[in-house]
Motif scaffolding. Structure first.
Motif, PDB file in Angstrom:
ATOM      1  N   GLY A 170       0.785  -1.104  -0.176  1.00  0.00           N
ATOM      2  CA  GLY A 170       0.097  -0.034  -0.125  1.00  0.00           C
ATOM      3  C   GLY A 170       0.871   1.383  -0.043  1.00  0.00           C
ATOM      4  N   PHE A 171       2.003   1.332   0.653  1.00  0.00           N
ATOM      5  CA  PHE A 171       2.816   2.515   0.916  1.00  0.00           C
ATOM      6  C   PHE A 171       4.270   2.326   0.541  1.00  0.00           C
ATOM      7  N   HIS A 172       4.843   3.442   0.163  1.00  0.00           N
ATOM      8  CA  HIS A 172       6.350   3.381  -0.148  1.00  0.00           C
ATOM      9  C   HIS A 172       6.830   4.836   0.373  1.00  0.00           C
ATOM     10  N   ILE A 173       8.299   4.878   0.187  1.00  0.00           N
ATOM     11  CA  ILE A 173       8.879   6.368   0.606  1.00  0.00           C
ATOM     12  C   ILE A 173       9.089   6.975  -0.735  1.00  0.00           C
ATOM     13  N   SER A 174       8.640   8.103  -0.994  1.00  0.00           N
ATOM     14  CA  SER A 174       9.230   8.823  -1.949  1.00  0.00           C
ATOM     15  C   SER A 174      10.380   9.631  -2.013  1.00  0.00           C
ATOM     16  N   LEU A 175      11.502   9.389  -2.584  1.00  0.00           N
ATOM     17  CA  LEU A 175      12.742   9.851  -2.353  1.00  0.00           C
ATOM     18  C   LEU A 175      12.657  11.079  -2.651  1.00  0.00           C
ATOM     19  N   ASP A 176      11.850  11.726  -3.721  1.00  0.00           N
ATOM     20  CA  ASP A 176      12.050  13.053  -4.059  1.00  0.00           C
ATOM     21  C   ASP A 176      11.340  13.993  -3.200  1.00  0.00           C
ATOM     22  N   MET A 177      10.454  13.656  -2.195  1.00  0.00           N
ATOM     23  CA  MET A 177       9.863  14.354  -1.177  1.00  0.00           C
ATOM     24  C   MET A 177      10.551  14.206   0.160  1.00  0.00           C
ATOM     25  N   LEU A 178      11.554  13.223   0.210  1.00  0.00           N
ATOM     26  CA  LEU A 178      12.303  13.169   1.456  1.00  0.00           C
ATOM     27  C   LEU A 178      13.283  14.021   1.830  1.00  0.00           C
ATOM     28  N   PRO A 179      12.943  14.998   3.029  1.00  0.00           N
ATOM     29  CA  PRO A 179      13.989  15.772   3.218  1.00  0.00           C
ATOM     30  C   PRO A 179      15.311  15.346   3.536  1.00  0.00           C
ATOM     31  N   GLU A 180      16.463  16.107   2.758  1.00  0.00           N
ATOM     32  CA  GLU A 180      17.905  15.324   2.967  1.00  0.00           C
ATOM     33  C   GLU A 180      18.518  15.198   4.422  1.00  0.00           C
ATOM     34  N   TYR A 181      17.803  15.817   5.342  1.00  0.00           N
ATOM     35  CA  TYR A 181      18.548  15.981   6.395  1.00  0.00           C
ATOM     36  C   TYR A 181      17.750  14.618   7.523  1.00  0.00           C
ATOM     37  N   ILE A 182      16.863  14.213   7.050  1.00  0.00           N
ATOM     38  CA  ILE A 182      15.861  12.970   7.511  1.00  0.00           C
ATOM     39  C   ILE A 182      16.815  11.604   6.963  1.00  0.00           C
ATOM     40  N   HIS A 183      17.346  10.882   7.538  1.00  0.00           N
ATOM     41  CA  HIS A 183      17.964   9.626   7.301  1.00  0.00           C
ATOM     42  C   HIS A 183      16.869   8.666   6.642  1.00  0.00           C
ATOM     43  N   MET A 184      17.536   7.958   5.720  1.00  0.00           N
ATOM     44  CA  MET A 184      16.418   6.747   5.148  1.00  0.00           C
ATOM     45  C   MET A 184      16.109   5.739   6.144  1.00  0.00           C
ATOM     46  N   ARG A 185      16.879   5.452   7.178  1.00  0.00           N
ATOM     47  CA  ARG A 185      16.611   4.680   8.308  1.00  0.00           C
ATOM     48  C   ARG A 185      15.438   5.109   9.038  1.00  0.00           C
ATOM     49  N   VAL A 186      15.431   6.589   9.234  1.00  0.00           N
ATOM     50  CA  VAL A 186      14.373   6.967   9.998  1.00  0.00           C
ATOM     51  C   VAL A 186      12.971   7.108   9.252  1.00  0.00           C
ATOM     52  N   ALA A 187      13.326   7.399   8.177  1.00  0.00           N
ATOM     53  CA  ALA A 187      11.985   7.400   7.193  1.00  0.00           C
ATOM     54  C   ALA A 187      11.250   5.850   7.297  1.00  0.00           C
ATOM     55  N   GLU A 188      12.266   4.933   6.964  1.00  0.00           N
ATOM     56  CA  GLU A 188      11.663   3.551   7.066  1.00  0.00           C
ATOM     57  C   GLU A 188      10.753   3.264   8.412  1.00  0.00           C
ATOM     58  N   SER A 189      11.414   3.912   9.522  1.00  0.00           N
ATOM     59  CA  SER A 189      10.927   3.597  10.907  1.00  0.00           C
ATOM     60  C   SER A 189       9.493   4.230  10.898  1.00  0.00           C
TER      61      SER A 189
END
Length: 635
Positions: free
Chosen positions: A267-286
């Motif tokens: 259902g859901f995924h992480i959009s790298l285009d809209m992920l702020p660069e100062y938020i780590h990918m690990r945090v976004a996955e959490s």
């Protein structure tokens, strides 16, 4: 002259201070929808000969602030425009036109938030201009010096802000990209400008934290303009194909259980285009995991509560108290408790308040602290993972289902499969029949179950036998036990034992296991397919071992019979001895094969499966995190 300058500082030109862009238009009026000018266009009228060149330079520098003010004000007005939100009495045609216009203009909540911060800066600027006017009207002070001194700090603030909105408009920056841009510009050496940009970033973070609260507290994705870095999968398809709206309708037609599983897996995924660069990918996955877990906990399957009430009194003692963010949580339950309390326990209100308080503290902070943000996200993720662990492991009886998979897919119930292969040996000497292979094989399967499996085994009913190339799976409950009895009496149409055999057709035998909500979060189709492949391999080993043993027993029986018949005939006894000598290398090969198969089976069952099973049990008892448990199981 004084009022012309003061009015120009507020974005209005006249006869002395003129706007070159307005003169270039046909009506002499700048349209509100006109793009932001790349260069300052406020100029001092060229026909004013009484102003000396030195004063012209100072005035030109001052009125440039008026140009910056006007462009910033136009950007803020455009970004904060909510005219498309109409009252209910507006005609539908007008409303549709306003909505379509707003979509063409790329509405953005983040731009609106930044515009609110710009309005704060412009409000301070207007107050400074008013204060300058009051000073000049009260005392006959030097005009240009007073204006320059009163607006000195805005020579530092307004030009960078103008460059900021110019880049935003030119590159159509929205969402997480806008936060990244502001975060980069905050790193400057001018304290006043840094404070101003941090305030703008704070306004942008208000939108971010509101979206995080909606997602991580309620499991709702609040993103009308596609600016959040968590997105639905169909949103990406809708951008490229307008007809993908059918996908959304398909999701709405699913049951609660199926839609919950679809949301979890696809259902859901992480959009790298809209992920702020100062938020780590690990945090976004959490963040993604926490929101999905909350959605599962807040939208349980209706049929789960009935199963939960039956199983609840059987919860092992070691699961009654669970350390972690939720403290000590008791799962002991009065049988009279209704389903509403069961549902509430999946995610207690106290935990919801704790998550909301963490996000509220981050939202109210004047500065964004990366370490505090990551700590809060990790804490929220731990809360969600702990309660999801409680749901899957404790309430859904994960350990019992793991034991069932071990018994049937990993052949831990050796007596059952030994009996099954014994009963089906005559049938498997022939190639499987395309139309009735599964039904034929189900007879010895059911007979083996009657002989070896007790009625207390509540998991066997979930197991079904299947030959993928033959058709649909057949469950044990679908066949009558009397048919098994008839097979045992020899009434089945099995082939005689001396028919040539071809075992390759039976290598596709596999098992299916019925999984209820929420165990599909743990036992995905990929995991079950791995179990099926291991089962097929182990069953082939088991069949090979049995055939090797049967061949040796058959030859020994024949040899003993020949010896009994011909023990008085020395010539025939000599021939029998010679025949045994010729076959001895073949039986030596058979013995080597049997030795290899036995040791391979022992190694897989004891050194691999049983040892890894004990390690998994240890992890289940020691870990209270759902994702850790999933990783342990897949390893």
């Amino acid at each position: 002259m004084l009022h012309e300058i003061l009015v120009a500082l507020l974005g209005y030109t006249g006869d002395i201070i003129v706007d070159e862009r307005e003169h270039q238009t046909s009506l002499g009026i700048l349209s509100p929808d006109a793009p932001i000018s790349d260069v300052p266009s406020f100029k001092l009228a060229p026909d004013l000969s009484f102003i000396p060149p030195s004063d012209r330079d100072v005035i030109q520098r001052i009125i440039t602030l008026g140009f910056y003010y006007r462009e910033l004000d136009r950007f803020a007005t455009k970004s904060r425009n909510l005219s498309w939100i109409r009252a209910a009495n507006v005609s539908p045609l007008v409303r549709i036109e306003e909505i379509s216009k707003s979509r063409r203009e790329n509405q953005s909540m983040y731009r609106r938030a930044i515009a609110n911060g710009i309005v704060e800066v412009l409000s301070v600027y207007r107050s400074a201009v008013l204060q300058i006017e009051q000073k000049l009207l009260a005392d006959p002070l030097p005009i240009l010096a007073t204006v320059t001194q009163g607006l000195n700090k805005f020579f530092v603030l307004l030009p960078p802000l103008y460059e900021l909105i110019l880049e935003i408009e030119r590159d159509d920056i929205r969402g997480g990209k806008l936060l990244t841009l502001l975060h980069k510009r905050c790193h400057c050496g001018v304290p006043e400008l840094q404070t101003c940009l941090q305030r703008l970033l704070w306004h942008g973070h208000q939108v971010l934290f509101n979206q995080l609260a909606s997602w991580m507290v309620y499991g709702i994705l609040q993103d009308p303009h596609g600016e959040f870095f968590i997105r639905r999968k169909e949103d990406k398809d809708a951008e490229s194909d307008p007809s993908s709206a059918d996908t959304l309708q398909k999701f709405t037609r699913l049951t609660v259980e199926n839609s919950s599983l679809a949301d979890w897996h696809l259902g859901f995924h992480i959009s790298l285009d809209m992920l702020p660069e100062y938020i780590h990918m690990r945090v976004a996955e959490s963040i993604l995991f926490a929101g999905k877990a909350v959605r599962v906990l807040r939208n349980p399957s209706p049929g789960f509560f009935a199963q939960d009430s039956l199983y609840h009194h059987q919860i092992p003692r070691q699961y009654h108290r669970i350390p972690g963010f939720s403290g000590r949580i008791s799962f002991q339950k009065d049988p009279s408790t209704d389903a509403e309390l069961v549902e509430e326990e999946l995610l207690p209100q106290s935990e919801v308040d704790k998550i909301e308080a963490m996000l509220h503290n981050l939202k109210e902070s004047s500065e964004f602290h990366k370490r505090s943000f990551e700590f809060a996200v990790d804490s929220i993720r731990a809360i969600a993972a702990s309660h999801l662990w409680q749901l899957v492991v404790v309430r859904a009886d994960l350990n019992g289902h793991l034991k069932a998979l071990k018994d049937y897919f990993l052949l831990a119930k050796g007596d059952f499969f030994q009996c099954f292969l014994e009963e089906s040996r005559q049938l498997m000497r022939l190639p499987p029949r395309q139309t009735t292979a599964e039904a034929d094989l189900m007879v010895p399967f059911q007979l083996a179950a009657v002989k070896t499996i007790s009625d207390e085994d509540k998991y066997f009913s979930r197991v079904s036998l299947r030959i993928p190339s033959a058709g649909v799976a057949v469950k044990p409950s679908q066949l009558d036990v009397s048919r098994s009895r008839a097979y045992a009496d020899g009434s089945s149409g099995a082939a005689p034992s001396n028919t040539s055999s071809d075992l390759d057709g039976w290598d596709g035998i596999t098992l299916e296991y019925s999984i209820d909500w929420p165990l599909q979060l743990f036992f995905t189709q990929e995991v079950l397919s791995k179990y099926r492949r291991v089962f097929q391999y182990l069953l082939r080993l088991k069949r090979t071992q049995m055939e090797l043993e049967k061949s040796w027993a058959s030859v020994m029986h024949q040899d003993h019979s020949d010896f009994a018949k011909r023990r008085n005939d020395r010539e025939r006894c000599s021939a029998s001895q010679q025949r045994r000598q010729r076959f001895r290398p073949m039986w030596r090969v058979r013995e080597h094969m049997a030795f290899l198969i036995r040791n391979l089976q022992f190694y897989i069952q004891v050194d691999v499966i049983e040892s890894q099973w004990n390690i998994l049990q240890t992890h289940i008892q020691e870990s209270y995190d759902f994702t850790e448990l999933v990783n342990f199981h897949q390893e």
